[in-house]
Design a protein around this motif. Structure first.
Motif, PDB file in Angstrom:
ATOM      1  N   LEU A 105       0.806  -1.223   0.000  1.00  0.00           N
ATOM      2  CA  LEU A 105       0.000   0.000   0.000  1.00  0.00           C
ATOM      3  C   LEU A 105       0.837   1.270   0.000  1.00  0.00           C
ATOM      4  CD1 LEU A 105      -2.794  -0.998   2.554  1.00  0.00           C
ATOM      5  CD2 LEU A 105      -3.166  -0.369   0.164  1.00  0.00           C
ATOM      6  N   THR A 114       1.367   3.008  -3.586  1.00  0.00           N
ATOM      7  CA  THR A 114       0.152   3.574  -4.166  1.00  0.00           C
ATOM      8  C   THR A 114      -0.403   4.702  -3.299  1.00  0.00           C
ATOM      9  OG1 THR A 114      -1.013   1.670  -3.203  1.00  0.00           O
ATOM     10  CG2 THR A 114      -0.574   1.594  -5.548  1.00  0.00           C
ATOM     11  N   SER A 141      -0.777   8.452  -4.665  1.00  0.00           N
ATOM     12  CA  SER A 141      -2.117   9.051  -4.584  1.00  0.00           C
ATOM     13  C   SER A 141      -2.069  10.395  -3.873  1.00  0.00           C
ATOM     14  CB  SER A 141      -3.077   8.100  -3.858  1.00  0.00           C
ATOM     15  OG  SER A 141      -3.259   6.920  -4.595  1.00  0.00           O
ATOM     16  N   PHE A 177      -5.369   1.652  -7.800  1.00  0.00           N
ATOM     17  CA  PHE A 177      -5.711   1.744  -6.379  1.00  0.00           C
ATOM     18  C   PHE A 177      -7.232   1.801  -6.206  1.00  0.00           C
ATOM     19  CE2 PHE A 177      -4.318   4.152  -2.259  1.00  0.00           C
ATOM     20  CZ  PHE A 177      -4.495   2.990  -1.528  1.00  0.00           C
ATOM     21  N   MET A 178      -7.872   2.614  -7.034  1.00  0.00           N
ATOM     22  CA  MET A 178      -9.343   2.676  -6.990  1.00  0.00           C
ATOM     23  C   MET A 178      -9.970   1.332  -7.320  1.00  0.00           C
ATOM     24  SD  MET A 178     -10.483   6.363  -8.591  1.00  0.00           S
ATOM     25  CE  MET A 178      -9.291   6.517  -9.906  1.00  0.00           C
ATOM     26  N   ARG A 205      -8.683  -1.675  -7.001  1.00  0.00           N
ATOM     27  CA  ARG A 205      -8.459  -2.656  -5.936  1.00  0.00           C
ATOM     28  C   ARG A 205      -9.318  -2.351  -4.718  1.00  0.00           C
ATOM     29  NH1 ARG A 205      -8.375  -7.500  -4.489  1.00  0.00           N
ATOM     30  NH2 ARG A 205      -6.911  -8.089  -2.831  1.00  0.00           N
ATOM     31  N   ALA A 206      -9.475  -1.058  -4.386  1.00  0.00           N
ATOM     32  CA  ALA A 206     -10.340  -0.695  -3.262  1.00  0.00           C
ATOM     33  C   ALA A 206     -11.761  -1.179  -3.507  1.00  0.00           C
ATOM     34  CB  ALA A 206     -10.315   0.817  -3.040  1.00  0.00           C
ATOM     35  N   LEU A 245     -12.064  -4.791  -2.760  1.00  0.00           N
ATOM     36  CA  LEU A 245     -12.023  -5.050  -1.324  1.00  0.00           C
ATOM     37  C   LEU A 245     -13.261  -4.544  -0.594  1.00  0.00           C
ATOM     38  CD1 LEU A 245      -8.286  -4.049  -0.685  1.00  0.00           C
ATOM     39  CD2 LEU A 245      -9.243  -6.364  -0.612  1.00  0.00           C
ATOM     40  N   ALA A 255     -13.984  -1.365  -0.342  1.00  0.00           N
ATOM     41  CA  ALA A 255     -13.652  -0.074   0.274  1.00  0.00           C
ATOM     42  C   ALA A 255     -13.631   1.025  -0.773  1.00  0.00           C
ATOM     43  CB  ALA A 255     -12.298  -0.168   0.970  1.00  0.00           C
ATOM     44  N   ASP A 256     -14.456   0.894  -1.804  1.00  0.00           N
ATOM     45  CA  ASP A 256     -14.408   1.842  -2.919  1.00  0.00           C
ATOM     46  C   ASP A 256     -14.724   3.268  -2.490  1.00  0.00           C
ATOM     47  OD1 ASP A 256     -16.911   0.372  -2.580  1.00  0.00           O
ATOM     48  OD2 ASP A 256     -17.703   1.696  -4.137  1.00  0.00           O
ATOM     49  N   ALA A 279     -13.814   4.802   0.082  1.00  0.00           N
ATOM     50  CA  ALA A 279     -12.645   5.437   0.688  1.00  0.00           C
ATOM     51  C   ALA A 279     -11.813   6.202  -0.341  1.00  0.00           C
ATOM     52  CB  ALA A 279     -11.771   4.382   1.376  1.00  0.00           C
ATOM     53  N   LEU A 280     -11.889   5.796  -1.609  1.00  0.00           N
ATOM     54  CA  LEU A 280     -11.035   6.404  -2.631  1.00  0.00           C
ATOM     55  C   LEU A 280     -11.818   7.101  -3.739  1.00  0.00           C
ATOM     56  CD1 LEU A 280      -8.240   3.682  -3.072  1.00  0.00           C
ATOM     57  CD2 LEU A 280      -8.279   5.662  -1.558  1.00  0.00           C
TER      58      LEU A 280
END
Length: 441
Positions: free
Chosen positions: A207, A210, A214, A273-274, A276-277, A280, A282-283, A285-286
């Motif tokens: 992490l 990235t 970011s 990163f978006m 992968r979030a 997970l 956790a979309d 969050a980003l």
């Protein structure tokens, strides 16, 4: 007995890492699946422009007169497996075509090809930028008595050699004291000079890169958003950036408004990163990164609009446009996702006669945009131009003589897409100077 190191993948990251490890005193064997690249590196030449890298290679590549002989290259995974104690995987992870997610096929292929040839006790170290969770999955590919660590890279193009030899931090994701001990031995030189050595688990190490990219992308897009507001309010984004940069919590770096970021890392890393979030769960969050990306891309279109306005406001047809800069940043020949070339291409597609000059990126630019015009110097690019666009902040462009360029241009209008030129100097030479986020005069 001294550790022997291998580097899998000899692109920008791998070639730099291999040469730097040889400089630190290790015997190094670099591998690539492209024979032409291996042949070139074996002659002490590099397939990209990076200040100081070719000189460092020639200092250590075996077979070159006067070299240490500590660095060799091969195409054989069998040879690499038999040679190395620590294997650094430095292959590319580009953005998938038509998706935000990153393409892991090169990493997976490297691990799959390396695994059957590894000796018991070997340590494999991932340096590629990968989605969080990749290390745990890749560890399962390795033989039972081989360990994995993750050691993200933080290289800045143009400063890669120094960043490898004198890093501002070394991050290692490990699962055992032995893996940490081996990596402390590898990086004993930089750590001895004071480089922080941060030990984490796999997910955190993955992490870090990235997250860092970011944050930098967010800072760049923030000042570019402020430039939009400054233009609407007749403010000066350069003075605004100077004022807020004096706050130690904010800092001055990455606060130069312009046509935004590009290259092979920041754009694809924030998108991956978006993606992968989202996987997970956790979309949310980003989601802010979507606006960061949007602001960045909008700046390119805004420069095209400023150029159209400069040549009359309706069309580029019959207009000559000079573009100073092709690479995404100075001190590099990298044109991947270059804002400068993107702007040049858009203007060309809208009918403009575009001529580009860049100190190092001409060959790569020609391959990517063969229909653009190219000139051998800044003066020749500007000759007969109705407007000049400064889009990559090379020192050569900052040092240009505005009076000399004025004699070549058809119309003395310059648009500074990087806020790097001195407005007073250019205006005194008779130019109409315009920059993003700054007053017209």
């Amino acid at each position: 007995m001294a550790l022997k190191l291998t580097v899998i993948g000899t692109g920008y990251l791998g070639a730099t890492h291999a040469a730097a490890m040889a400089e630190l005193g290790f015997e190094v064997l670099g591998l690539d699946v492209v024979p032409e690249k291996i042949e070139m590196l074996g002659q002490g030449r590099v397939p990209m422009y990076e200040p100081g890298l070719e000189e460092l290679l020639r200092k250590h590549v075996a077979g070159i007169e006067g070299s240490s002989g500590r660095l060799r290259f091969t195409t054989s995974f069998e040879e690499v497996g038999a040679f190395g104690d620590v294997h650094f995987v430095c292959v590319n992870t580009p953005q998938k075509h038509g998706e935000y997610a990153c393409d892991m096929s090169y990493v997976e292929s490297a691990f799959g090809s390396l695994a059957p040839h590894l000796r018991d006790g070997a340590l494999v170290v991932g340096k590629s930028t990968v989605p969080v969770g990749s290390a745990a999955r890749l560890a399962a590919v390795l033989p039972e008595n081989v360990e994995l660590a993750w050691n993200p890279e933080f290289l800045r193009e143009g400063f890669a050699v120094d960043d490898t030899l004198h890093p501002d931090r070394i991050v290692v994701g490990v699962e055992s004291e032995r893996a940490e001990k081996l990596l402390r031995e590898v990086y004993a030189g930089p750590v001895g000079e004071g480089s922080p050595f941060v030990v984490t688990d796999f997910p955190t190490a993955e992490l870090v890169k990235t997250a860092a990219n970011s944050f930098l992308a967010t800072k760049i897009s923030f000042i570019n958003a402020m430039a939009e507001v400054c233009e609407a309010a007749d403010g000066d984004v350069v003075k605004l950036a100077e004022a807020i940069g004096h706050d130690d919590r904010i800092g001055k770096k990455f606060l130069r408004a312009g046509i935004g970021f590009g290259g092979g890392c920041l754009p694809k890393d924030i998108r991956a990163f978006m993606a992968r979030a989202g996987e997970l769960g956790a979309d949310q969050a980003l989601t802010f990164l979507r606006e960061v990306d949007s602001v960045n891309m909008r700046r390119r279109g805004h420069m095209v609009e400023l150029a159209r306005e400069a040549v009359g406001g309706e069309t580029f047809l019959g207009k000559r446009v000079a573009v100073l800069g092709a690479t995404f940043k100075p001190d590099s020949d990298d044109v991947r996702d270059s804002p400068a070339l993107n702007v040049a291409g858009q203007i060309h597609l809208q009918g403009g006669q575009v001529t580009v000059y860049d100190p190092k990126g001409m060959d790569n630019a020609r391959r990517l945009f063969p229909t653009l015009g190219y000139a051998p110097s800044a003066v020749e690019a500007v000759r007969g131009a109705d407007v000049v666009l400064h889009l990559t902040e090379w020192r050569e462009f900052r040092d240009l003589d505005p009076a000399e360029l004025a004699e070549a241009a058809a119309t003395r209008i310059i648009l500074d897409g990087r806020n790097a030129l001195d407005p007073v100097t250019w205006r005194e030479a008779g130019w109409t100077y315009r920059a993003m986020g700054r007053p017209r005069a």
